[in-house]
Design an enzyme around this catalytic site. Structure first.
Site, short mmCIF file in Angstrom:
data_model
loop_
_atom_site.label_atom_id
_atom_site.label_comp_id
_atom_site.label_asym_id
_atom_site.label_seq_id
_atom_site.Cartn_x
_atom_site.Cartn_y
_atom_site.Cartn_z
N HIS A 100 0.88 -1.17 0.00
CA HIS A 100 0.00 0.00 0.00
C HIS A 100 0.92 1.22 0.00
O HIS A 100 1.97 1.20 0.65
CB HIS A 100 -0.83 0.14 1.27
CG HIS A 100 -1.78 -0.97 1.58
ND1 HIS A 100 -1.40 -2.09 2.25
CD2 HIS A 100 -3.11 -1.08 1.38
CE1 HIS A 100 -2.46 -2.86 2.43
NE2 HIS A 100 -3.51 -2.28 1.91
N ASP A 103 2.30 2.06 3.34
CA ASP A 103 3.22 1.11 3.97
C ASP A 103 4.66 1.54 3.74
O ASP A 103 5.52 1.38 4.61
CB ASP A 103 3.15 -0.30 3.35
CG ASP A 103 1.78 -0.94 3.38
OD1 ASP A 103 0.99 -0.59 4.25
OD2 ASP A 103 1.54 -1.80 2.51
N GLU A 231 -11.00 -6.69 -4.50
CA GLU A 231 -10.83 -7.76 -3.51
C GLU A 231 -12.04 -7.79 -2.58
O GLU A 231 -12.24 -6.88 -1.78
CB GLU A 231 -9.55 -7.50 -2.69
CG GLU A 231 -9.33 -8.55 -1.62
CD GLU A 231 -8.06 -8.31 -0.81
OE1 GLU A 231 -7.06 -7.81 -1.37
OE2 GLU A 231 -8.07 -8.62 0.39
C1 XLS Z 1 -7.67 -6.35 4.41
C2 XLS Z 1 -7.21 -6.64 3.07
C3 XLS Z 1 -6.09 -5.75 2.57
C4 XLS Z 1 -5.97 -5.81 1.08
C5 XLS Z 1 -5.14 -4.71 0.49
O1 XLS Z 1 -8.40 -7.11 5.02
O2 XLS Z 1 -6.86 -7.99 3.00
O3 XLS Z 1 -4.90 -6.03 3.20
O4 XLS Z 1 -5.48 -7.03 0.64
O5 XLS Z 1 -5.63 -3.47 0.83
CA CA Z 2 -6.04 -9.12 1.30
#
Ligand code: XLS
Ligand code: CA
Ligand code: CA
Length: 435
Positions: A100, A103, A231
């Protein structure tokens, strides 16, 4: 400076090795079904858990003391952490990483300064990528930690927060492009709600749809040809996340005209939080042509939250690899370890044990899946179960040649249909012979 002293590059030593810091199953160059294991699995290390989360939980602060975190200057920490990260990727032998924006570089007092900090660290990362050959699987934005995003980013009630979020994604896409990222992930963060008493759901969804369309426009504008992924996750941090599961993401993508621009990044732990299996979410994506990438981890059956543990369950990895292989394997995607060591696993070495275990678990899953696909121990059970659809009646239905009246005439003529056993127990026994 060496941050993981005493660790030499992790080698494949085979299943008889008793060395805990060696691979027993992941042999990168070994060819399985025409491709090397490294090409099949495309392992990636995530920056956030592995280098930035130091064991804090709601009941206490971090427990892990790391050399690369030891400075009063946040940019010095960012630089040292990038050094440590590339040392780790190299020693582990992971070909990809993910991050990210926040990060890798901490926020400054305003967006302009924050972007300058990010640019500085990205140049360091770029140099390290060139030196090591390690590549970026995907980049993303953190639009959920800062208090400005307490009510979401692109679904925030305030258009000014929406604009801030857009600026942040714009920049994160630019740096992902600069680093040659194979993809870009949109995980919902705080895009969801805690109560409908304060939420206009329809408006928020429309805003989210417009935001994703702007991202697609900007992607084309800058010539970024990496794959976009959504995601799914059903809850946490909000009570109800809009990108609940693969099915709800697919409906969203279709409604807002985005279905050909996105694939999904399926996380195992998010699948189980949604009340599905990991296997189900992958199979749903494969059935709809949207299987993109995987966040490889696991939850805990007894806990209702996102524990993000390293994957060790061979049923999970084998069934996942069956779907991935049948789908033609990864193209831009890979297996990203979105997983964290437990709060008591405080030594730097624990990061290696965790990743070695996850890589071996997926290597075994790959080999098991390949044997199942090659040896066909189920004897085409599924095809036979649906064989009627290849005969006259089934084909007429599938081809739209008949309607209710013809089907009624068929039934009146042919009477009670024959039924067959689903043979679940037999199939489970056969699977067990392969695990
Ligand atoms: C949080 C998510 C996050 C994503 C990326 O639960 O898994 O880490 O993978 O933002
Ligand atoms: Ca994730
Ligand atoms: Ca997670």
């Amino acid at each position: 400076m060496e941050y993981f002293p005493g660790i030499t590059p992790i080698q494949y030593e085979g299943p008889d090795s008793k060395n805990p810091l060696a691979f027993k199953h992941y042999n990168p160059g070994e060819v399985v079904m025409g491709k090397s294991m490294a090409e099949h699995l495309r392992f990636s290390v995530c920056y956030w858990h592995t280098f930035k989360s130091l064991g804090a939980d709601p009941f206490g602060p971090g427990t892990m003391i790391r050399e690369y975190n030891n400075s009063s200057d946040p940019m010095k920490i960012a630089e040292m952490t990038m050094d440590a990260a590339f040392e780790f990727f190299t020693k582990l032998g992971a070909p990809f990483w993910c991050f990210h924006d926040r990060d890798i570089a901490p926020e400054a007092d305003n967006l302009l300064e924050t972007n300058k900090r990010l640019d500085h660290i990205v140049q360091i990362a770029k140099k390290k990528q060139d030196e090591t050959g390690i590549k970026l699987l995907w980049g993303t934005t953190n639009m959920f930690s800062h208090r400005r995003f307490l009510a979401g980013a692109s679904t925030n009630p305030s258009p000014a927060v929406y604009a801030y979020a857009a600026s942040q994604v714009k920049k994160a896409m630019e740096v992902t492009h600069e680093l040659g990222g194979a993809g870009y992930v949109f995980w919902g963060g705080r895009e969801g709600y805690d109560t409908l008493l304060n939420t206009d759901m329809k408006r928020e969804l429309d805003h989210l749809g417009a935001f994703m369309n702007m991202a697609v426009d900007y992607k084309k504008k800058i010539g970024f040809d990496g794959q976009f992924y959504i995601e799914p996750k059903p809850k946490e941090p909000t009570k109800h996340q809009y990108d609940f599961d693969a099915g709800s993401c697919y409906a969203f993508l279709q409604k807002y005209g985005l279905a050909d621009q996105f694939k999904l990044n399926i996380e195992a732990n998010h699948a189980t939080l949604a009340g599905h299996t990991f296997h189900h979410e992958l199979a749903y994506c494969a059935a709809n042509g949207i299987l993109g990438s995987v966040d490889a981890n696991r939850g805990d059956l007894l806990l209702g939250w996102d524990t993000d543990q390293f994957p060790t369950d061979l049923y999970d990895t084998s069934l996942a690899m069956c779907i991935i292989l049948q789908n033609g394997g990864f193209t831009t995607g890979g297996l990203n370890f979105d997983a964290k060591v437990r709060r008591q696993s405080i030594d730097p070495d624990d990061l290696f044990h965790a990743h070695i275990g996850g890589m071996d678990a997926f290597a075994r899953g790959l080999k098991i899946a390949a044997r199942i696909l090659e040896e066909k121990p189920f004897g085409g059970f599924i095809q036979k179960r649906y064989a009627g659809w290849d005969e006259q009646l089934g084909a007429d239905i599938e081809n739209g040649k008949v309607g209710f009246e013809e089907l009624e005439a068929y039934t009146l003529k042919n009477g009670e249909p024959a039924v067959q056993s689903g043979r679940q127990e037999m199939l489970e026994n056969i699977l067990n012979e392969y695990i």
